[in-house]
Design a protein around this motif. Structure first.
Motif, PDB file in Angstrom:
ATOM      1  N   LEU A  89       0.811  -1.217   0.000  1.00  0.00           N
ATOM      2  CA  LEU A  89       0.000   0.000   0.000  1.00  0.00           C
ATOM      3  C   LEU A  89       0.843   1.264   0.000  1.00  0.00           C
ATOM      4  O   LEU A  89       0.419   2.295  -0.525  1.00  0.00           O
ATOM      5  CB  LEU A  89      -0.961  -0.005   1.188  1.00  0.00           C
ATOM      6  CG  LEU A  89      -2.034  -1.089   1.153  1.00  0.00           C
ATOM      7  CD1 LEU A  89      -2.902  -1.019   2.405  1.00  0.00           C
ATOM      8  CD2 LEU A  89      -2.884  -0.991  -0.098  1.00  0.00           C
ATOM      9  N   GLY A  90       2.054   1.184   0.560  1.00  0.00           N
ATOM     10  CA  GLY A  90       2.912   2.353   0.618  1.00  0.00           C
ATOM     11  C   GLY A  90       3.763   2.567  -0.617  1.00  0.00           C
ATOM     12  O   GLY A  90       4.279   3.658  -0.819  1.00  0.00           O
ATOM     13  N   GLY A  91       3.906   1.529  -1.464  1.00  0.00           N
ATOM     14  CA  GLY A  91       4.832   1.682  -2.579  1.00  0.00           C
ATOM     15  C   GLY A  91       4.330   1.223  -3.926  1.00  0.00           C
ATOM     16  O   GLY A  91       5.081   1.247  -4.898  1.00  0.00           O
ATOM     17  N   VAL A  92       3.070   0.812  -4.002  1.00  0.00           N
ATOM     18  CA  VAL A  92       2.551   0.272  -5.256  1.00  0.00           C
ATOM     19  C   VAL A  92       1.251   0.985  -5.618  1.00  0.00           C
ATOM     20  O   VAL A  92       0.346   1.094  -4.793  1.00  0.00           O
ATOM     21  CB  VAL A  92       2.289  -1.251  -5.135  1.00  0.00           C
ATOM     22  CG1 VAL A  92       1.678  -1.799  -6.409  1.00  0.00           C
ATOM     23  CG2 VAL A  92       3.574  -1.986  -4.801  1.00  0.00           C
ATOM     24  N   ARG A  93       1.197   1.462  -6.849  1.00  0.00           N
ATOM     25  CA  ARG A  93      -0.053   2.041  -7.346  1.00  0.00           C
ATOM     26  C   ARG A  93      -0.930   0.893  -7.849  1.00  0.00           C
ATOM     27  O   ARG A  93      -0.637   0.290  -8.879  1.00  0.00           O
ATOM     28  CB  ARG A  93       0.226   3.041  -8.458  1.00  0.00           C
ATOM     29  CG  ARG A  93       0.882   4.316  -7.928  1.00  0.00           C
ATOM     30  CD  ARG A  93       1.421   5.156  -9.033  1.00  0.00           C
ATOM     31  NE  ARG A  93       2.691   4.535  -9.462  1.00  0.00           N
ATOM     32  CZ  ARG A  93       3.470   5.019 -10.413  1.00  0.00           C
ATOM     33  NH1 ARG A  93       3.132   6.106 -11.069  1.00  0.00           N
ATOM     34  NH2 ARG A  93       4.597   4.410 -10.729  1.00  0.00           N
ATOM     35  N   ILE A  94      -1.971   0.590  -7.101  1.00  0.00           N
ATOM     36  CA  ILE A  94      -2.898  -0.469  -7.483  1.00  0.00           C
ATOM     37  C   ILE A  94      -3.991   0.163  -8.330  1.00  0.00           C
ATOM     38  O   ILE A  94      -4.732   1.025  -7.867  1.00  0.00           O
ATOM     39  CB  ILE A  94      -3.471  -1.161  -6.235  1.00  0.00           C
ATOM     40  CG1 ILE A  94      -2.328  -1.813  -5.448  1.00  0.00           C
ATOM     41  CG2 ILE A  94      -4.528  -2.194  -6.636  1.00  0.00           C
ATOM     42  CD1 ILE A  94      -2.736  -2.378  -4.114  1.00  0.00           C
ATOM     43  N   LEU A  95      -4.061  -0.264  -9.593  1.00  0.00           N
ATOM     44  CA  LEU A  95      -5.015   0.307 -10.537  1.00  0.00           C
ATOM     45  C   LEU A  95      -6.383  -0.356 -10.443  1.00  0.00           C
ATOM     46  O   LEU A  95      -7.395   0.270 -10.758  1.00  0.00           O
ATOM     47  CB  LEU A  95      -4.464   0.187 -11.960  1.00  0.00           C
ATOM     48  CG  LEU A  95      -3.071   0.783 -12.172  1.00  0.00           C
ATOM     49  CD1 LEU A  95      -2.606   0.530 -13.592  1.00  0.00           C
ATOM     50  CD2 LEU A  95      -3.059   2.266 -11.835  1.00  0.00           C
ATOM     51  N   ASP A  96      -6.404  -1.617 -10.044  1.00  0.00           N
ATOM     52  CA  ASP A  96      -7.661  -2.335  -9.874  1.00  0.00           C
ATOM     53  C   ASP A  96      -7.430  -3.473  -8.899  1.00  0.00           C
ATOM     54  O   ASP A  96      -6.339  -4.053  -8.852  1.00  0.00           O
ATOM     55  CB  ASP A  96      -8.156  -2.890 -11.216  1.00  0.00           C
ATOM     56  CG  ASP A  96      -9.594  -3.386 -11.182  1.00  0.00           C
ATOM     57  OD1 ASP A  96     -10.323  -3.083 -10.211  1.00  0.00           O
ATOM     58  OD2 ASP A  96     -10.000  -4.077 -12.134  1.00  0.00           O
ATOM     59  N   TYR A  97      -8.449  -3.783  -8.128  1.00  0.00           N
ATOM     60  CA  TYR A  97      -8.387  -4.881  -7.161  1.00  0.00           C
ATOM     61  C   TYR A  97      -9.789  -5.420  -6.982  1.00  0.00           C
ATOM     62  O   TYR A  97     -10.742  -4.641  -6.846  1.00  0.00           O
ATOM     63  CB  TYR A  97      -7.844  -4.392  -5.815  1.00  0.00           C
ATOM     64  CG  TYR A  97      -8.017  -5.391  -4.698  1.00  0.00           C
ATOM     65  CD1 TYR A  97      -7.138  -6.455  -4.554  1.00  0.00           C
ATOM     66  CD2 TYR A  97      -9.072  -5.285  -3.796  1.00  0.00           C
ATOM     67  CE1 TYR A  97      -7.298  -7.384  -3.541  1.00  0.00           C
ATOM     68  CE2 TYR A  97      -9.237  -6.206  -2.781  1.00  0.00           C
ATOM     69  CZ  TYR A  97      -8.339  -7.252  -2.661  1.00  0.00           C
ATOM     70  OH  TYR A  97      -8.505  -8.178  -1.663  1.00  0.00           O
ATOM     71  N   GLN A  98      -9.907  -6.735  -6.997  1.00  0.00           N
ATOM     72  CA  GLN A  98     -11.172  -7.381  -6.684  1.00  0.00           C
ATOM     73  C   GLN A  98     -10.876  -8.653  -5.924  1.00  0.00           C
ATOM     74  O   GLN A  98      -9.864  -9.317  -6.176  1.00  0.00           O
ATOM     75  CB  GLN A  98     -11.971  -7.712  -7.953  1.00  0.00           C
ATOM     76  CG  GLN A  98     -12.472  -6.483  -8.674  1.00  0.00           C
ATOM     77  CD  GLN A  98     -13.342  -6.844  -9.860  1.00  0.00           C
ATOM     78  OE1 GLN A  98     -13.982  -7.884  -9.894  1.00  0.00           O
ATOM     79  NE2 GLN A  98     -13.364  -5.964 -10.834  1.00  0.00           N
ATOM     80  N   ALA A  99     -11.775  -9.000  -5.004  1.00  0.00           N
ATOM     81  CA  ALA A  99     -11.609 -10.238  -4.233  1.00  0.00           C
ATOM     82  C   ALA A  99     -12.976 -10.831  -3.941  1.00  0.00           C
ATOM     83  O   ALA A  99     -13.953 -10.098  -3.752  1.00  0.00           O
ATOM     84  CB  ALA A  99     -10.865  -9.971  -2.935  1.00  0.00           C
ATOM     85  N   GLU A 100     -13.010 -12.133  -3.899  1.00  0.00           N
ATOM     86  CA  GLU A 100     -14.210 -12.878  -3.530  1.00  0.00           C
ATOM     87  C   GLU A 100     -13.819 -13.913  -2.493  1.00  0.00           C
ATOM     88  O   GLU A 100     -12.748 -14.530  -2.589  1.00  0.00           O
ATOM     89  CB  GLU A 100     -14.824 -13.591  -4.746  1.00  0.00           C
ATOM     90  CG  GLU A 100     -15.305 -12.656  -5.834  1.00  0.00           C
ATOM     91  CD  GLU A 100     -16.511 -11.836  -5.440  1.00  0.00           C
ATOM     92  OE1 GLU A 100     -17.315 -12.306  -4.609  1.00  0.00           O
ATOM     93  OE2 GLU A 100     -16.657 -10.717  -5.964  1.00  0.00           O
TER      94      GLU A 100
END
Length: 116
Positions: A89-100
């Motif tokens: 979370l401090g060093g990565v730009r997450i463009l999309d995330y989904q979880a089930e």
């Protein structure tokens, strides 16, 4: 290589993916790889696998198998897990995330279909 088997009794499955900025893919890998072996050894973890998508190397799939909710709760509170999450979370730009999250009601070993 981490040894694990999907044949161990699994009551809970988590299936997720992360799409990360191309410039941050290596940072994501460096944050997650040390975490893989320790998680795979946690009580109640039947498998814990990250895999890069074959059609998009910036998308990383996560599949987790757990004995029960208590094992997931212990994992989520583990300091090594929290360190990995903080690094991502401090060093990565997450463009999309989904979880089930899935409850497993039955489990049977499978095999590849016969190609003959």
């Amino acid at each position: 290589m981490i040894t694990h088997t999907k044949h161990d009794l699994t009551g809970k499955v988590i299936s997720a993916y992360y799409t990360v900025h191309p410039d941050d893919r290596q940072t994501f890998r460096e944050a997650v790889i040390p975490h893989l072996a320790t998680t795979a050894q946690q009580d109640g973890c039947t498998y814990y696998v990250f895999a890069e998508d074959l059609t998009d190397p910036n998308t990383i799939h996560l599949t987790e198998g757990w004995r029960d909710q208590a094992a997931i709760d212990a994992h989520m509170a583990d300091e090594r897990f929290l360190e990995a999450v903080t690094a991502v979370l401090g060093g990565v730009r997450i463009l999309d995330y989904q979880a089930e999250y899935y409850d497993v009601s039955a489990q049977a070993a499978g095999a590849l279909p016969d190609a003959s």
